[in-house]
Design an enzyme around this catalytic site. Sequence first.
Site, PDB file in Angstrom:
ATOM      1  N   GLY A   1       0.834  -1.194   0.000  1.00 43.48           N
ATOM      2  CA  GLY A   1       0.000   0.000   0.000  1.00 43.48           C
ATOM      3  C   GLY A   1       0.872   1.248   0.000  1.00 43.48           C
TER       4      GLY A   1
ATOM      5  CG  HIS B   1      -0.507   1.188   7.377  1.00 44.14           C
ATOM      6  ND1 HIS B   1       0.428   0.736   8.286  1.00 44.14           N
ATOM      7  CD2 HIS B   1       0.189   2.031   6.557  1.00 44.14           C
ATOM      8  CE1 HIS B   1       1.599   1.272   8.033  1.00 44.14           C
ATOM      9  NE2 HIS B   1       1.494   2.067   6.972  1.00 44.14           N
ATOM     10  CD  GLU B   2      -1.242   2.435   2.819  1.00 47.63           C
ATOM     11  OE1 GLU B   2      -0.800   3.595   2.790  1.00 47.63           O
ATOM     12  OE2 GLU B   2      -0.505   1.449   3.017  1.00 47.63           O
TER      13      GLU B   2
ATOM     14  CB  CYS C   1       5.314   2.368   7.953  1.00 49.46           C
ATOM     15  SG  CYS C   1       4.814   3.920   7.171  1.00 49.46           S
ATOM     16  CG  LEU C   2       6.617   1.277   1.918  1.00 47.75           C
ATOM     17  CD1 LEU C   2       6.137   1.459   0.488  1.00 47.75           C
ATOM     18  CD2 LEU C   2       7.700   0.209   1.981  1.00 47.75           C
TER      19      LEU C   2
ATOM     20  CD  GLN D   1       3.229   5.920   2.976  1.00 47.61           C
ATOM     21  OE1 GLN D   1       2.270   5.403   2.417  1.00 47.61           O
ATOM     22  NE2 GLN D   1       4.162   5.213   3.585  1.00 47.61           N
TER      23      GLN D   1
ATOM     24  CG  HIS E   1       0.230   6.807   5.775  1.00 42.88           C
ATOM     25  ND1 HIS E   1       1.327   7.292   6.449  1.00 42.88           N
ATOM     26  CD2 HIS E   1       0.521   5.508   5.492  1.00 42.88           C
ATOM     27  CE1 HIS E   1       2.230   6.334   6.568  1.00 42.88           C
ATOM     28  NE2 HIS E   1       1.769   5.236   5.994  1.00 42.88           N
TER      29      HIS E   1
HETATM   30  O1  K1U Z   1       1.806   2.581   3.744  1.00 43.71           O
HETATM   31  C1  K1U Z   1       2.881   1.988   3.819  1.00 43.71           C
HETATM   32  O2  K1U Z   1       3.802   2.443   4.482  1.00 43.71           O
HETATM   33  C2  K1U Z   1       3.048   0.686   3.121  1.00 43.71           C
HETATM   34  C3  K1U Z   1       2.996  -0.497   4.065  1.00 43.71           C
HETATM   35  C4  K1U Z   1       1.554  -0.844   4.327  1.00 43.71           C
HETATM   36  C5  K1U Z   1       1.255  -1.943   5.298  1.00 43.71           C
HETATM   37  C6  K1U Z   1       2.158  -2.854   5.736  1.00 43.71           C
HETATM   38  C7  K1U Z   1       1.814  -3.857   6.627  1.00 43.71           C
HETATM   39  C8  K1U Z   1       0.547  -3.954   7.062  1.00 43.71           C
HETATM   40  C9  K1U Z   1      -0.342  -3.019   6.630  1.00 43.71           C
HETATM   41  C10 K1U Z   1      -0.002  -2.031   5.753  1.00 43.71           C
HETATM   42  C11 K1U Z   1       3.727  -1.650   3.410  1.00 43.71           C
HETATM   43  O3  K1U Z   1       3.340  -2.132   2.417  1.00 43.71           O
HETATM   44  S1  K1U Z   1       5.168  -2.188   4.157  1.00 43.71           S
HETATM   45  C12 K1U Z   1       5.474  -3.773   3.387  1.00 43.71           C
HETATM   46  C13 K1U Z   1       4.878  -4.872   4.168  1.00 43.71           C
HETATM   47  O4  K1U Z   1       4.805  -4.767   5.381  1.00 43.71           O
HETATM   48  C14 K1U Z   1       4.330  -6.090   3.553  1.00 43.71           C
HETATM   49  C15 K1U Z   1       4.728  -6.484   2.290  1.00 43.71           C
HETATM   50  C16 K1U Z   1       4.186  -7.651   1.748  1.00 43.71           C
HETATM   51  C17 K1U Z   1       3.267  -8.414   2.440  1.00 43.71           C
HETATM   52  C18 K1U Z   1       2.891  -8.022   3.715  1.00 43.71           C
HETATM   53  C19 K1U Z   1       3.429  -6.872   4.274  1.00 43.71           C
HETATM   54 ZN    ZN Z   2       2.838   3.475   6.148  1.00 41.34          ZN
END
Ligand code: K1U
Ligand code: ZN
Length: 163
Positions: free
Chosen positions: A34, A123-124, A81-82, A39, A127
Site C-alpha cells: 500500500g 494503515h493507509e 511502513c515505507l 508518503q 496516513h
Molecule cells: O503505507 C505503507 O507504508 C506501506 C505499508 C503498508 C502496510 C504494511 C503492513 C501492514 C499493513 C499495511 C507496506 O506495504 S510495508 C510492506 C509490508 O509490510 C508487507 C509487504 C508484503 C506483504 C505483507 C506486508
Molecule cells: Zn505506512
Amino acid sequence: ILARKAEKVPAVTPEIRELAAGMAETMYANQGIGLAAPQVGASIRLIVIDLSGPDKREALMTLVNPVITAASGEQEDEEGCLSVRNYRTVVKRAANVTVEALDLDGRPLVIEADELLAVCLQHEIDHLEGVLFIDRISRLKRAMYDKRVKRWNTTPPPDQTNS
Ligand code: K1U
Ligand code: ZN
C-alpha cells in the site's frame, strides 16, 4: 507532510491519475502492499493498495477520498511502513471495515474488508489523517522505538549505510 491531515481531492483529473500511477510504481519498487499520497509528498486523500505484491501486480486498487464508514471487531497483526524504515511491530486494528471512496473514473466504490486488506486500508487511511502505525503502539513500545532511532542516529542499521 506525514503528520498533516491531507486535503480532499476535489475532482479526479488526469494529474490525479498520473500521481496514482506513480504511487503504484513507488509502492511496487519498495515491495509495499500500500501507499498513501502524503508518503510521496502530496498532502491529498489518495491511496493505492495491491495485496498481490510487486511480482504479480494483479490487484491494484486506487481509492480517492476513502472514508471508513463502519468498523467492527479487533485483530492484531505485524505492520511495517515505507515511511518508518527498519521497524515492524504488532498493531491492534478493527477486524472488519467498510470503506467508501471514488475510483479513478470518479465512480463511487464500497469495499467490505477483513484480514490483511482491512489492516492495509486502516494503515493507509491513517496516513491521510497524519497518523503513523508507531502512533498506535503502547507508550512503552514507542519509548523503545524512539530510543532505537536515537541509537541509529549515531550508528545507522546496515541498509542505511553508504557502504
Ligand atoms: O503505507 C505503507 O507504508 C506501506 C505499508 C503498508 C502496510 C504494511 C503492513 C501492514 C499493513 C499495511 C507496506 O506495504 S510495508 C510492506 C509490508 O509490510 C508487507 C509487504 C508484503 C506483504 C505483507 C506486508
Ligand atoms: Zn505506512
